[in-house]
Design a protein around this motif. Structure first.
Motif, PDB file in Angstrom:
ATOM      1  N   TRP A 237     -28.484  25.423  18.728  1.00 30.80           N
ATOM      2  CA  TRP A 237     -28.761  26.233  17.545  1.00 30.80           C
ATOM      3  C   TRP A 237     -30.264  26.723  17.930  1.00 30.80           C
ATOM      4  CZ3 TRP A 237     -31.508  24.213  12.513  1.00 30.80           C
ATOM      5  CH2 TRP A 237     -31.361  25.466  11.645  1.00 30.80           C
ATOM      6  N   PRO A 238     -30.118  28.149  18.199  1.00 36.15           N
ATOM      7  CA  PRO A 238     -31.309  28.900  18.855  1.00 36.15           C
ATOM      8  C   PRO A 238     -32.411  28.777  17.945  1.00 36.15           C
ATOM      9  CG  PRO A 238     -29.454  30.186  19.144  1.00 36.15           C
ATOM     10  CD  PRO A 238     -28.884  28.916  18.311  1.00 36.15           C
ATOM     11  N   LEU A 239     -32.224  29.363  16.503  1.00 37.60           N
ATOM     12  CA  LEU A 239     -33.133  29.094  15.443  1.00 37.60           C
ATOM     13  C   LEU A 239     -33.857  27.847  15.439  1.00 37.60           C
ATOM     14  CD1 LEU A 239     -34.902  30.553  13.279  1.00 37.60           C
ATOM     15  CD2 LEU A 239     -33.043  30.177  11.795  1.00 37.60           C
ATOM     16  N   GLY A 240     -33.070  26.585  15.537  1.00 40.08           N
ATOM     17  CA  GLY A 240     -33.434  25.332  15.299  1.00 40.08           C
ATOM     18  C   GLY A 240     -34.511  25.027  16.278  1.00 40.08           C
ATOM     19  N   GLU A 241     -34.052  25.369  17.559  1.00 38.27           N
ATOM     20  CA  GLU A 241     -35.178  25.251  18.783  1.00 38.27           C
ATOM     21  C   GLU A 241     -36.382  25.921  18.706  1.00 38.27           C
ATOM     22  OE1 GLU A 241     -31.991  24.426  22.428  1.00 38.27           O
ATOM     23  OE2 GLU A 241     -33.425  26.278  22.516  1.00 38.27           O
TER      24      GLU A 241
ATOM     25  N   ASP B 107     -35.282  38.665  10.556  1.00 39.76           N
ATOM     26  CA  ASP B 107     -34.945  39.797  10.798  1.00 39.76           C
ATOM     27  C   ASP B 107     -34.912  40.247  12.454  1.00 39.76           C
ATOM     28  OD1 ASP B 107     -33.626  42.197  10.200  1.00 39.76           O
ATOM     29  OD2 ASP B 107     -35.924  43.073  10.073  1.00 39.76           O
ATOM     30  N   GLN B 108     -35.244  39.195  13.172  1.00 39.69           N
ATOM     31  CA  GLN B 108     -35.297  39.451  14.462  1.00 39.69           C
ATOM     32  C   GLN B 108     -34.003  39.669  15.383  1.00 39.69           C
ATOM     33  OE1 GLN B 108     -38.003  40.278  16.317  1.00 39.69           O
ATOM     34  NE2 GLN B 108     -38.849  40.231  14.150  1.00 39.69           N
ATOM     35  N   GLY B 109     -32.878  39.059  14.758  1.00 42.61           N
ATOM     36  CA  GLY B 109     -31.567  39.575  15.306  1.00 42.61           C
ATOM     37  C   GLY B 109     -31.147  38.574  16.721  1.00 42.61           C
ATOM     38  N   GLY B 110     -31.984  37.400  16.864  1.00 43.44           N
ATOM     39  CA  GLY B 110     -31.727  36.450  17.913  1.00 43.44           C
ATOM     40  C   GLY B 110     -32.793  35.252  17.808  1.00 43.44           C
ATOM     41  N   PRO B 111     -32.763  34.570  18.771  1.00 43.35           N
ATOM     42  CA  PRO B 111     -31.891  34.589  20.207  1.00 43.35           C
ATOM     43  C   PRO B 111     -30.572  34.223  20.093  1.00 43.35           C
ATOM     44  CG  PRO B 111     -33.231  32.541  20.150  1.00 43.35           C
ATOM     45  CD  PRO B 111     -33.606  33.312  18.924  1.00 43.35           C
ATOM     46  N   SER B 112     -29.682  34.500  21.052  1.00 43.76           N
ATOM     47  CA  SER B 112     -28.221  34.405  21.127  1.00 43.76           C
ATOM     48  C   SER B 112     -27.911  32.867  21.522  1.00 43.76           C
ATOM     49  CB  SER B 112     -27.740  35.476  21.690  1.00 43.76           C
ATOM     50  OG  SER B 112     -27.846  36.746  21.351  1.00 43.76           O
ATOM     51  N   HIS B 113     -28.507  32.483  22.611  1.00 42.68           N
ATOM     52  CA  HIS B 113     -28.386  31.230  22.811  1.00 42.68           C
ATOM     53  C   HIS B 113     -29.343  30.318  23.067  1.00 42.68           C
ATOM     54  CE1 HIS B 113     -24.390  33.339  24.242  1.00 42.68           C
ATOM     55  NE2 HIS B 113     -25.437  34.083  24.927  1.00 42.68           N
ATOM     56  N   ALA B 114     -29.094  28.761  22.728  1.00 44.54           N
ATOM     57  CA  ALA B 114     -30.028  27.940  22.749  1.00 44.54           C
ATOM     58  C   ALA B 114     -30.062  27.079  24.220  1.00 44.54           C
ATOM     59  CB  ALA B 114     -29.863  26.688  21.874  1.00 44.54           C
ATOM     60  N   VAL B 115     -30.924  26.310  24.562  1.00 39.76           N
ATOM     61  CA  VAL B 115     -30.977  25.793  25.880  1.00 39.76           C
ATOM     62  C   VAL B 115     -30.647  24.412  25.746  1.00 39.76           C
ATOM     63  CG1 VAL B 115     -32.399  27.539  26.853  1.00 39.76           C
ATOM     64  CG2 VAL B 115     -33.438  25.321  25.611  1.00 39.76           C
TER      65      VAL B 115
ATOM     66  N   TRP C 288     -37.881  23.963  28.675  1.00 36.10           N
ATOM     67  CA  TRP C 288     -38.057  23.762  27.282  1.00 36.10           C
ATOM     68  C   TRP C 288     -38.479  22.414  27.099  1.00 36.10           C
ATOM     69  CZ3 TRP C 288     -36.407  20.806  23.224  1.00 36.10           C
ATOM     70  CH2 TRP C 288     -36.653  21.178  21.834  1.00 36.10           C
ATOM     71  N   LEU C 289     -37.999  21.397  27.817  1.00 35.82           N
ATOM     72  CA  LEU C 289     -38.476  20.166  27.555  1.00 35.82           C
ATOM     73  C   LEU C 289     -39.962  19.736  28.230  1.00 35.82           C
ATOM     74  CD1 LEU C 289     -35.341  17.948  28.635  1.00 35.82           C
ATOM     75  CD2 LEU C 289     -36.258  18.406  26.267  1.00 35.82           C
TER      76      LEU C 289
ATOM     77  N   SER D 206     -52.785  24.245  22.778  1.00 35.02           N
ATOM     78  CA  SER D 206     -51.411  24.011  21.857  1.00 35.02           C
ATOM     79  C   SER D 206     -50.472  25.292  22.112  1.00 35.02           C
ATOM     80  CB  SER D 206     -51.622  23.187  20.821  1.00 35.02           C
ATOM     81  OG  SER D 206     -52.638  24.009  20.142  1.00 35.02           O
ATOM     82  N   THR D 207     -51.381  26.136  21.612  1.00 34.67           N
ATOM     83  CA  THR D 207     -50.990  27.651  21.434  1.00 34.67           C
ATOM     84  C   THR D 207     -50.066  28.081  22.657  1.00 34.67           C
ATOM     85  OG1 THR D 207     -52.981  28.354  22.053  1.00 34.67           O
ATOM     86  CG2 THR D 207     -52.426  28.547  19.517  1.00 34.67           C
ATOM     87  N   ARG D 208     -50.622  27.856  23.936  1.00 36.67           N
ATOM     88  CA  ARG D 208     -49.866  28.228  25.235  1.00 36.67           C
ATOM     89  C   ARG D 208     -48.716  27.720  25.351  1.00 36.67           C
ATOM     90  NH1 ARG D 208     -48.960  26.438  30.926  1.00 36.67           N
ATOM     91  NH2 ARG D 208     -49.226  28.325  32.115  1.00 36.67           N
ATOM     92  N   TRP D 209     -48.720  26.382  25.254  1.00 38.54           N
ATOM     93  CA  TRP D 209     -47.205  25.666  25.218  1.00 38.54           C
ATOM     94  C   TRP D 209     -46.549  25.964  24.096  1.00 38.54           C
ATOM     95  CZ3 TRP D 209     -46.219  23.616  29.855  1.00 38.54           C
ATOM     96  CH2 TRP D 209     -47.427  23.034  30.496  1.00 38.54           C
ATOM     97  N   GLY D 210     -46.674  26.354  23.038  1.00 42.37           N
ATOM     98  CA  GLY D 210     -46.093  26.583  21.681  1.00 42.37           C
ATOM     99  C   GLY D 210     -45.256  27.957  22.175  1.00 42.37           C
ATOM    100  N   PHE D 211     -46.169  28.803  22.738  1.00 44.17           N
ATOM    101  CA  PHE D 211     -45.343  30.381  23.041  1.00 44.17           C
ATOM    102  C   PHE D 211     -44.536  30.039  24.160  1.00 44.17           C
ATOM    103  CE2 PHE D 211     -45.398  33.764  25.876  1.00 44.17           C
ATOM    104  CZ  PHE D 211     -45.149  34.945  24.924  1.00 44.17           C
ATOM    105  N   ALA D 212     -44.709  29.316  25.226  1.00 46.18           N
ATOM    106  CA  ALA D 212     -43.788  28.877  26.297  1.00 46.18           C
ATOM    107  C   ALA D 212     -42.515  28.391  25.894  1.00 46.18           C
ATOM    108  CB  ALA D 212     -44.417  28.201  27.197  1.00 46.18           C
ATOM    109  N   GLY D 213     -42.525  27.592  24.785  1.00 45.98           N
ATOM    110  CA  GLY D 213     -41.344  26.640  24.378  1.00 45.98           C
ATOM    111  C   GLY D 213     -40.500  27.829  23.486  1.00 45.98           C
ATOM    112  N   MET D 214     -41.060  28.501  22.798  1.00 41.58           N
ATOM    113  CA  MET D 214     -40.357  30.031  22.148  1.00 41.58           C
ATOM    114  C   MET D 214     -39.762  30.865  23.005  1.00 41.58           C
ATOM    115  SD  MET D 214     -42.390  30.304  18.531  1.00 41.58           S
ATOM    116  CE  MET D 214     -42.104  29.268  17.043  1.00 41.58           C
ATOM    117  N   ALA D 215     -40.571  31.094  23.965  1.00 42.67           N
ATOM    118  CA  ALA D 215     -40.219  32.126  24.988  1.00 42.67           C
ATOM    119  C   ALA D 215     -39.026  31.495  25.734  1.00 42.67           C
ATOM    120  CB  ALA D 215     -41.403  32.334  26.263  1.00 42.67           C
ATOM    121  N   SER D 216     -38.928  30.314  26.108  1.00 41.92           N
ATOM    122  CA  SER D 216     -37.807  29.648  26.872  1.00 41.92           C
ATOM    123  C   SER D 216     -36.758  29.800  25.778  1.00 41.92           C
ATOM    124  CB  SER D 216     -37.996  28.108  26.953  1.00 41.92           C
ATOM    125  OG  SER D 216     -37.170  27.372  27.570  1.00 41.92           O
ATOM    126  N   THR D 217     -36.732  29.476  24.808  1.00 44.37           N
ATOM    127  CA  THR D 217     -35.352  29.474  23.835  1.00 44.37           C
ATOM    128  C   THR D 217     -35.065  31.019  23.966  1.00 44.37           C
ATOM    129  OG1 THR D 217     -35.935  27.672  22.564  1.00 44.37           O
ATOM    130  CG2 THR D 217     -34.265  29.246  21.586  1.00 44.37           C
TER     131      THR D 217
END
Length: 504
Positions: free
Chosen positions: A347-351, A335-343, A476-477, A417-428
């Motif tokens: 597939w944004p949700l897939g990332e 129900d978050q409506g995004g993100p709109s673009h993948a990097v 993201w990588l 691990s949480t810091r990098w996980g948050f960063a990866g999601m923030a990137s997408t």
């Protein structure tokens, strides 16, 4: 065979023996031969009628028989048993000692350590040790009482427990005719090659096959535990639904051109999802090695590879964690409506799901390390909330920059691990754009109404946030690579801890 019953209570008798045979037998043994050997062992131990019964439902004596059966699979000629009748009632004790007598009659040498004396008559020879490991007697059981000049075995135990005083048990026995009869006259008869020969362990399966067999057994144990399986299945969807209801909606969607989002809660949404998958991954693994440590030691002594053992744990738990991350992330962000673009993946949700899965796997690897270090399930579950809170604090920089920029915490964040996980999601999610205004307001929480230039200056500088949050392939990588690195480092550390825990 150790004193404790080191078996998997969830498995049936036949499956426990089948898995043990698959892991221990050399590669040139065909499946039909392994199956036949399992049937022979069950027949030999009178367990055929209990073949489909879970080990947890067996009596104490029957569990002992299963434990003995694990060692009999490879047809050893010499069998050591450490107090196998401990905790059994007289009936089971007698039946088990009669079983050992039968095994000896079939050509095996059976050595039993025991404090029970009611079945000593079944033994060919009895070795009585005094305190300090001194040989107080060796010979037929019928002559023990006469040698010690006592009427009851309890009196013999009492005599042995007394301070030596005038009784030096070792010299006394060596001076007795029994020493010459039962030790000196026997030893020279043995061929020299028998006395000097060492027994080479039989070849076992290679690491690859052991890994497959251990993984299959671990999966079977999980499936057989219905309550735990129900929890594993239900955790992710329930947590996902809870987050779906609790989190504000539409936070990952880009604002229309006609609107300016002053306060974005996208960072909160991402942080909660990261913490959710981290909790799932770590809680899946934190007890698994500690509760199976006796099994690990027994199997290592039987030739099982450390790489195969640890790899099977990581593979099965990793698969469970990935499935949980997929379900939780898909539901929580629906129900978050995004993100709109993948990097990268298109597939944004897939990332987002990939990063969530990697975050969960890293947490799972950390959980295995905690389990190996803790040694017991109680310690492991005590450490778990401490580590989770630690990871939470290190990830809070995504919501409260003043926390993430503090000395020491900022440096520790690179191994979280949480810091990098948050960063990866923030990137997408392109969090830097979503929070362009929020970031300015966060860093300028108040302004002097008589001189608002500080606020205007902050808007002109357009703070972009963390470079690791940039909506770019390289960022993201880097985030995904860091999660993989943390997982591998935690698994290597776990392997090192387990390698120090050598059998014996």
């Amino acid at each position: 065979m150790p004193q404790d019953d080191i078996v998997h209570p969830e498995l049936t008798v036949e499956r426990e023996l089948e898995f043990a045979a698959d892991i221990r037998f050399p590669s040139d043994v065909e499946p039909s031969e392994r199956h036949g050997r399992v049937q022979e062992v069950m027949q030999e131990l009178a367990l055929v009628h209990r073949r489909d019964t879970p080990v947890a439902r067996l009596s104490g004596g029957e569990r002992k028989r299963v434990s003995v059966g694990l060692e009999l699979l490879t047809a050893p000629s010499l069998l050591f048993l450490d107090e196998p009748t401990s905790g059994l009632d007289p009936n089971y004790e007698r039946s088990l000692m009669e079983l050992f007598r039968e095994l000896a009659n079939r050509g095996r040498t059976v050595v039993v350590v025991t404090h029970s004396v009611q079945s000593l008559r079944l033994c060919d020879r009895v070795l009585v040790l005094a305190p300090g490991g001194k040989v107080a007697y060796f010979g037929p059981p019928q002559l023990i009482l006469a040698y010690f000049d006592e009427d009851e075995y309890a009196d013999v135990f009492r005599d042995l427990g007394q301070p030596d005083g005038d009784t030096a048990w070792g010299p006394r026995f060596r001076a007795h005719p029994y020493y010459a009869t039962y030790i000196e006259r026997i030893a020279p008869v043995l061929p020299a090659e028998s006395r000097e020969r060492t027994t080479e362990p039989k070849g076992t399966r290679g690491r690859r096959h052991q890994f497959v067999a251990l993984s299959r057994r671990y999966a079977a144990v999980i499936v057989a535990d219905r309550r735990n399986l129900a929890l594993l299945i239900g955790q992710a969807p329930l947590l996902g639904l809870l987050l779906l209801v609790a989190l504000p909606s539409g936070q990952l969607a880009a604002s229309p051109p006609s609107q300016l989002r002053l306060v974005s809660q996208a960072s909160l949404v991402l942080l909660v999802v990261v913490l959710g998958v981290s909790w799932l991954g770590m809680s899946n693994a934190v007890r698994e090695i500690a509760k199976e440590l006796p099994v690990y030691r027994r199997e290592r002594a039987a030739g099982v590879s450390l790489v195969a053992y640890l790899g099977s744990k990581a593979f099965v738990l990793g698969a469970i964690t990935i499935l949980q991350a997929v379900v939780l992330t898909a539901i929580a962000l629906s129900d978050q409506g995004g993100p709109s673009h993948a990097v990268l993946l298109g597939w944004p949700l897939g990332e987002l799901i990939v990063i969530a899965a990697l975050t969960g796997i890293a947490a799972m690897a950390i959980g295995l390390f905690i389990s190996a270090v803790a040694k017991t399930t109680d310690r492991a579950t005590t450490i778990l909330p401490i580590v989770l809170v630690f990871l939470l604090v290190l990830a809070l920089g995504g919501v409260f920059p003043q926390i993430g920029n503090k000395p020491v915490l900022k440096q520790l964040g690179y191994v979280a691990s949480t810091r990098w996980g948050f960063a990866g999601m923030a990137s997408t999610s392109d969090l830097n754009d979503l929070q362009a205004v929020t970031g300015v307001l966060t860093r300028t929480p108040s302004v002097n109404v008589d001189d608002p230039n500080a606020l205007f200056q902050a808007f002109r500088e357009r703070y972009r946030g963390d470079p690791l949050w940039e909506h770019s392939t390289s960022a993201w990588l880097a985030d995904a690579g860091a999660l993989i690195g943390i997982a591998l480092a935690a698994l290597l550390a776990t392997g090192f801890v387990l390698s120090r825990d050598r059998p014996g």
